[in-house]
Enzyme design. Structure first.
Site, PDB file in Angstrom:
ATOM      1  N   LYS A   1       0.490  -1.091   0.366  1.00 49.70           N
ATOM      2  CA  LYS A   1       0.146  -0.109  -0.132  1.00 49.70           C
ATOM      3  C   LYS A   1       0.508   1.413   0.192  1.00 49.70           C
ATOM      4  O   LYS A   1       0.700   2.111  -0.673  1.00 49.70           O
ATOM      5  CB  LYS A   1      -1.095   0.519   1.427  1.00 49.70           C
ATOM      6  CG  LYS A   1      -1.805  -0.783   1.992  1.00 49.70           C
ATOM      7  CD  LYS A   1      -3.058  -0.976   2.575  1.00 49.70           C
ATOM      8  CE  LYS A   1      -1.848  -0.982   3.877  1.00 49.70           C
ATOM      9  NZ  LYS A   1      -1.414  -2.964   4.419  1.00 49.70           N
TER      10      LYS A   1
ATOM     11  N   ARG B   1      -9.568   0.634   9.110  1.00 50.71           N
ATOM     12  CA  ARG B   1      -8.501  -0.999   9.533  1.00 50.71           C
ATOM     13  C   ARG B   1     -10.414  -1.060  10.226  1.00 50.71           C
ATOM     14  O   ARG B   1      -9.931  -2.471  10.624  1.00 50.71           O
ATOM     15  CB  ARG B   1      -7.872  -0.962  10.477  1.00 50.71           C
ATOM     16  CG  ARG B   1      -6.183  -0.840   9.565  1.00 50.71           C
ATOM     17  CD  ARG B   1      -5.301  -0.474  10.482  1.00 50.71           C
ATOM     18  NE  ARG B   1      -4.796  -1.100  10.382  1.00 50.71           N
ATOM     19  CZ  ARG B   1      -3.518  -0.969   9.908  1.00 50.71           C
ATOM     20  NH1 ARG B   1      -3.130   0.633   8.821  1.00 50.71           N
ATOM     21  NH2 ARG B   1      -2.065  -1.048   9.696  1.00 50.71           N
TER      22      ARG B   1
ATOM     23  N   ARG C   1      11.504  -5.537   5.329  1.00 54.65           N
ATOM     24  CA  ARG C   1      12.253  -4.272   4.936  1.00 54.65           C
ATOM     25  C   ARG C   1      12.386  -2.825   5.697  1.00 54.65           C
ATOM     26  O   ARG C   1      12.578  -2.924   6.841  1.00 54.65           O
ATOM     27  CB  ARG C   1      10.017  -3.564   4.223  1.00 54.65           C
ATOM     28  CG  ARG C   1       9.823  -3.144   4.783  1.00 54.65           C
ATOM     29  CD  ARG C   1       7.972  -2.938   4.651  1.00 54.65           C
ATOM     30  NE  ARG C   1       7.432  -2.715   6.014  1.00 54.65           N
ATOM     31  CZ  ARG C   1       6.114  -2.241   5.959  1.00 54.65           C
ATOM     32  NH1 ARG C   1       5.556  -2.468   5.080  1.00 54.65           N
ATOM     33  NH2 ARG C   1       5.299  -1.716   7.109  1.00 54.65           N
TER      34      ARG C   1
ATOM     35  N   ARG D   1      14.393   0.947  10.843  1.00 54.90           N
ATOM     36  CA  ARG D   1      13.681   0.238   9.990  1.00 54.90           C
ATOM     37  C   ARG D   1      12.627   0.437  11.353  1.00 54.90           C
ATOM     38  O   ARG D   1      12.707   1.098  12.322  1.00 54.90           O
ATOM     39  CB  ARG D   1      13.996  -1.324  10.658  1.00 54.90           C
ATOM     40  CG  ARG D   1      14.894  -2.314   9.763  1.00 54.90           C
ATOM     41  CD  ARG D   1      15.289  -3.724  10.218  1.00 54.90           C
ATOM     42  NE  ARG D   1      16.559  -4.144   9.197  1.00 54.90           N
ATOM     43  CZ  ARG D   1      16.350  -4.774   8.519  1.00 54.90           C
ATOM     44  NH1 ARG D   1      14.739  -5.593   8.379  1.00 54.90           N
ATOM     45  NH2 ARG D   1      17.171  -4.848   7.537  1.00 54.90           N
TER      46      ARG D   1
ATOM     47  N   ARG E   1      -0.409  -8.360  13.915  1.00 52.85           N
ATOM     48  CA  ARG E   1      -0.898  -7.212  12.286  1.00 52.85           C
ATOM     49  C   ARG E   1      -1.637  -7.903  11.428  1.00 52.85           C
ATOM     50  O   ARG E   1      -2.915  -8.017  11.554  1.00 52.85           O
ATOM     51  CB  ARG E   1       0.215  -6.268  12.029  1.00 52.85           C
ATOM     52  CG  ARG E   1       0.836  -5.205  13.051  1.00 52.85           C
ATOM     53  CD  ARG E   1       2.367  -5.308  13.073  1.00 52.85           C
ATOM     54  NE  ARG E   1       2.138  -3.966  11.689  1.00 52.85           N
ATOM     55  CZ  ARG E   1       3.260  -3.761  10.896  1.00 52.85           C
ATOM     56  NH1 ARG E   1       4.326  -4.551  11.543  1.00 52.85           N
ATOM     57  NH2 ARG E   1       3.309  -3.466   9.319  1.00 52.85           N
TER      58      ARG E   1
HETATM   59  P1  AMP Z   1       1.075   0.862   9.328  1.00 52.00           P
HETATM   60  O1  AMP Z   1       1.503   2.236   9.034  1.00 52.00           O
HETATM   61  O2  AMP Z   1      -0.526   1.124   8.134  1.00 52.00           O
HETATM   62  O3  AMP Z   1       1.210  -0.878   9.428  1.00 52.00           O
HETATM   63  O4  AMP Z   1       0.499   0.819  10.630  1.00 52.00           O
HETATM   64  C1  AMP Z   1       1.155   0.629  12.027  1.00 52.00           C
HETATM   65  C2  AMP Z   1       0.470   0.638  13.496  1.00 52.00           C
HETATM   66  O5  AMP Z   1      -0.671   1.730  13.696  1.00 52.00           O
HETATM   67  C3  AMP Z   1      -0.545  -0.304  13.207  1.00 52.00           C
HETATM   68  O6  AMP Z   1      -0.334  -2.047  13.356  1.00 52.00           O
HETATM   69  C4  AMP Z   1      -1.492  -0.284  14.250  1.00 52.00           C
HETATM   70  O7  AMP Z   1      -0.849  -0.126  15.319  1.00 52.00           O
HETATM   71  C5  AMP Z   1      -1.652   1.556  13.945  1.00 52.00           C
HETATM   72  N1  AMP Z   1      -2.706   1.803  12.931  1.00 52.00           N
HETATM   73  C6  AMP Z   1      -2.836   2.240  12.051  1.00 52.00           C
HETATM   74  N2  AMP Z   1      -3.466   2.481  11.176  1.00 52.00           N
HETATM   75  C7  AMP Z   1      -4.823   2.680  11.924  1.00 52.00           C
HETATM   76  C8  AMP Z   1      -5.994   2.376  12.209  1.00 52.00           C
HETATM   77  N3  AMP Z   1      -5.993   2.719  10.484  1.00 52.00           N
HETATM   78  N4  AMP Z   1      -6.448   1.992  13.223  1.00 52.00           N
HETATM   79  C9  AMP Z   1      -6.516   1.521  14.222  1.00 52.00           C
HETATM   80  N5  AMP Z   1      -4.940   1.695  14.207  1.00 52.00           N
HETATM   81  C10 AMP Z   1      -3.374   1.687  13.436  1.00 52.00           C
END
Ligand code: AMP
Length: 216
Positions: free
Chosen positions: A14, A89, A128, A161, A173
């Site tokens: 994404k 999410r 990554r 990282r 996750r």
């Molecule tokens: P990401 O960078 O999208 O992988 O998000 C990293 C972490 O941020 C996730 O594992 C969640 O802990 C938190 N997070 C990001 N976006 C959301 C969302 N829309 N709802 C809840 N937690 C989020």
């Protein structure tokens, strides 16, 4: 203003596709993960609340991410449009987003689901890293820098990282993705805005599939 959601599990690509679309179509990438990481590094109240939750691989409460995304959309009202990356999410977030968009006189154009096998995701996420200066993304196996230790895009020599990109947290996750996030897909299916693309292909082929949806 165009509104697009890139939807899919952690590591599906994404972020890579959103930053490419930002450059190709002049749309602004809005990543709740990035907004939360910024809040953590600047030590705001939201950051303090979110830090431990993110480190565990759990979801941050809906009220926090909804407020963050609402403010972020308001700040870019003069742009051509935006790509939501990592939001919504949960079903609650999807419903709140619809209310937000209606109140701001906006509507969703497309929700693009990027499908990738779970086994591939763990390898993608744990391998990554990114350039500390310009944010360009790399992978130990599939996309190492052309010159070892030096960023292809800006030449910087420092990489970082994410704290949550370890095997244990990635599994958590993914579990959250399947239990809380994937169930949102039928909501968009019913709205007639959902298209799936095969995220297992290489970056350029995935890009071509996404561009076909946007220009089709
Ligand atoms: P990401 O960078 O999208 O992988 O998000 C990293 C972490 O941020 C996730 O594992 C969640 O802990 C938190 N997070 C990001 N976006 C959301 C969302 N829309 N709802 C809840 N937690 C989020």
């Amino acid at each position: 203003m165009r509104a697009l959601i890139l939807f899919g599990p952690p590591g599906c690509g994404k972020g890579t596709q959103a930053s490419r679309l930002e450059r190709a179509f002049g749309l602004k990438q809005l990543s709740t993960g990035d907004l939360l990481r910024d809040a953590v590094s600047s030590g705001t109240q939201i950051g303090q609340e979110a830090e431990a939750i993110m480190a565990r691989g759990d979801l941050v409460p809906d009220r926090i991410v909804i407020a963050l995304i609402s403010m972020a959309i308001d700040q870019i009202r003069d742009q051509k449009g935006f790509i939501l990356d990592g939001f919504p999410r949960t079903l609650g977030q999807a419903e709140a987003l619809d209310e937000l968009l209606t109140a701001k006189d906006l509507a969703l154009d497309h929700v693009i689901e990027m499908t990738v096998d779970d086994d591939a995701l763990v390898d993608r996420v744990t391998g990554r890293f990114s350039c500390e200066a310009c944010g360009e993304g790399y992978h130990e196996v599939s996309k190492p820098p052309r010159l070892e230790g030096q960023c292809d895009r800006c030449g910087a020599r420092k990489f970082k990282r994410r704290a949550d990109d370890n095997a244990e947290t990635v599994r958590k996750r993914l579990e959250k993705y399947h239990s809380k996030t994937a169930p949102v897909l039928p909501y968009y299916g019913k709205q007639g805005v959902l298209t799936a693309v095969n995220g297992m292909e290489d970056i350029d082929q995935v890009a071509a599939q996404i561009d076909a949806v946007l220009t089709g």
